[in-house]
Design a protein around this motif. Sequence first.
Motif, short mmCIF file in Angstrom:
data_model
loop_
_atom_site.label_atom_id
_atom_site.label_comp_id
_atom_site.label_asym_id
_atom_site.label_seq_id
_atom_site.Cartn_x
_atom_site.Cartn_y
_atom_site.Cartn_z
N ASP A 1 0.58 -1.73 0.21
CA ASP A 1 0.29 0.13 0.23
C ASP A 1 1.32 1.69 0.07
O ASP A 1 0.54 2.64 0.17
CB ASP A 1 -0.64 0.25 1.06
N ILE A 2 1.87 1.36 -0.32
CA ILE A 2 3.02 2.39 0.27
C ILE A 2 3.30 2.64 -1.67
O ILE A 2 4.15 1.80 -2.19
CB ILE A 2 4.45 1.51 1.15
N PRO A 3 2.96 4.07 -1.66
CA PRO A 3 3.09 4.43 -3.49
C PRO A 3 4.77 4.45 -3.42
O PRO A 3 4.99 5.99 -2.76
CB PRO A 3 2.10 5.39 -3.96
N VAL A 4 5.15 4.67 -4.31
CA VAL A 4 7.21 4.72 -4.20
C VAL A 4 7.45 6.45 -4.47
O VAL A 4 8.08 6.60 -4.69
CB VAL A 4 7.75 4.08 -5.23
N GLU A 5 6.19 6.76 -5.46
CA GLU A 5 6.29 8.32 -5.86
C GLU A 5 6.10 8.91 -4.80
O GLU A 5 6.45 10.37 -5.59
CB GLU A 5 5.49 8.14 -6.70
N GLN A 6 5.51 8.57 -3.65
CA GLN A 6 4.69 9.73 -2.63
C GLN A 6 6.49 9.65 -1.84
O GLN A 6 6.16 10.56 -0.43
CB GLN A 6 3.86 9.50 -2.22
N LEU A 7 7.17 8.81 -1.88
CA LEU A 7 8.32 8.54 -0.95
C LEU A 7 9.31 9.21 -1.32
O LEU A 7 10.39 9.76 -2.11
CB LEU A 7 9.20 6.80 -1.06
N LEU A 8 9.04 11.06 -0.55
CA LEU A 8 10.00 12.38 -1.08
C LEU A 8 10.18 12.96 0.54
O LEU A 8 9.71 12.56 1.24
CB LEU A 8 9.21 13.31 -1.64
N PRO A 9 11.19 13.67 0.57
CA PRO A 9 11.60 13.68 1.72
C PRO A 9 10.95 14.74 2.07
O PRO A 9 10.98 15.25 2.97
CB PRO A 9 12.88 14.39 1.02
N THR A 10 10.10 15.63 1.21
CA THR A 10 8.78 16.64 1.86
C THR A 10 8.11 16.42 2.33
O THR A 10 6.66 16.75 1.87
CB THR A 10 9.41 17.46 0.43
N ASN A 11 7.77 14.54 2.07
CA ASN A 11 6.15 14.39 2.51
C ASN A 11 6.85 13.75 3.60
O ASN A 11 6.44 12.32 4.03
CB ASN A 11 5.87 13.60 1.27
N PRO A 12 6.77 14.09 4.98
CA PRO A 12 6.96 13.68 6.06
C PRO A 12 5.67 12.84 6.97
O PRO A 12 5.59 12.14 7.78
CB PRO A 12 7.29 15.02 7.02
N GLU A 13 4.47 13.68 6.13
CA GLU A 13 2.98 12.84 6.84
C GLU A 13 3.30 10.95 6.13
O GLU A 13 3.24 9.91 7.54
CB GLU A 13 1.76 13.01 6.30
N ILE A 14 4.15 10.57 4.79
CA ILE A 14 3.73 9.29 5.01
C ILE A 14 5.43 8.47 5.46
O ILE A 14 5.39 8.12 6.59
CB ILE A 14 3.88 9.41 3.17
N LEU A 15 6.35 9.44 5.60
CA LEU A 15 7.39 8.82 6.63
C LEU A 15 7.43 9.01 7.62
O LEU A 15 8.09 7.60 8.04
CB LEU A 15 8.88 10.03 5.68
N SER A 16 6.71 9.25 8.64
CA SER A 16 6.83 8.94 9.62
C SER A 16 5.48 7.48 10.26
O SER A 16 5.83 7.91 11.33
CB SER A 16 5.70 10.36 10.61
N LYS A 17 5.26 7.02 9.09
CA LYS A 17 4.46 6.09 9.35
C LYS A 17 5.37 5.17 9.60
O LYS A 17 5.32 3.90 9.67
CB LYS A 17 3.52 5.03 8.49
N PHE A 18 7.03 5.41 8.96
CA PHE A 18 8.21 4.35 9.32
C PHE A 18 9.15 5.25 10.66
O PHE A 18 10.10 3.83 10.35
CB PHE A 18 8.77 3.94 7.68
N THR A 19 8.65 5.36 11.43
CA THR A 19 9.01 5.89 12.26
C THR A 19 8.13 5.63 13.62
O THR A 19 6.92 5.88 13.69
CB THR A 19 9.92 6.85 12.51
N THR A 20 9.31 5.58 15.28
CA THR A 20 8.80 5.78 16.81
C THR A 20 8.54 6.58 16.76
O THR A 20 8.55 7.87 15.99
CB THR A 20 9.84 5.05 17.20
N GLU A 21 7.87 7.53 17.62
CA GLU A 21 7.34 8.42 18.36
C GLU A 21 9.09 8.94 18.53
O GLU A 21 8.70 10.82 18.74
CB GLU A 21 6.35 8.64 19.49
N THR A 22 9.65 8.25 19.33
CA THR A 22 10.96 8.96 19.63
C THR A 22 11.64 9.34 18.62
O THR A 22 12.73 10.40 18.32
CB THR A 22 11.76 8.22 20.14
#
Length: 80
Positions: free
Chosen positions: A26-47
């Motif tokens: 379900d992860i669109p590769v074209e949206q994995l940009l450094p300027t898109n922290p909403e999607i990237l935050s799914k792959f990080t913890t709270e810390t």
Amino acid sequence: MSEPKTIQRRINFRKANRQMTRRRQDIPVEQLLPTNPEILSKFTTETGKILPRRVTGVSAKLHRKINNAIKQSRAINLMP
């Protein structure tokens, strides 16, 4: 194959040989940009730590792209 000698060895053996989680599609590769922290935050913890592949269930190639995008996003202060 014989059983491991101790309970701790059996636990470690099962941890090392457990199945990977289901692959995520379900992860669109074209949206994995450094300027898109909403999607990237799914792959990080709270810390702010990056989650490993075995937790997120993505392929190695996609995980490298995610990793690089998170690091670039941190460099331009969009993510902690």
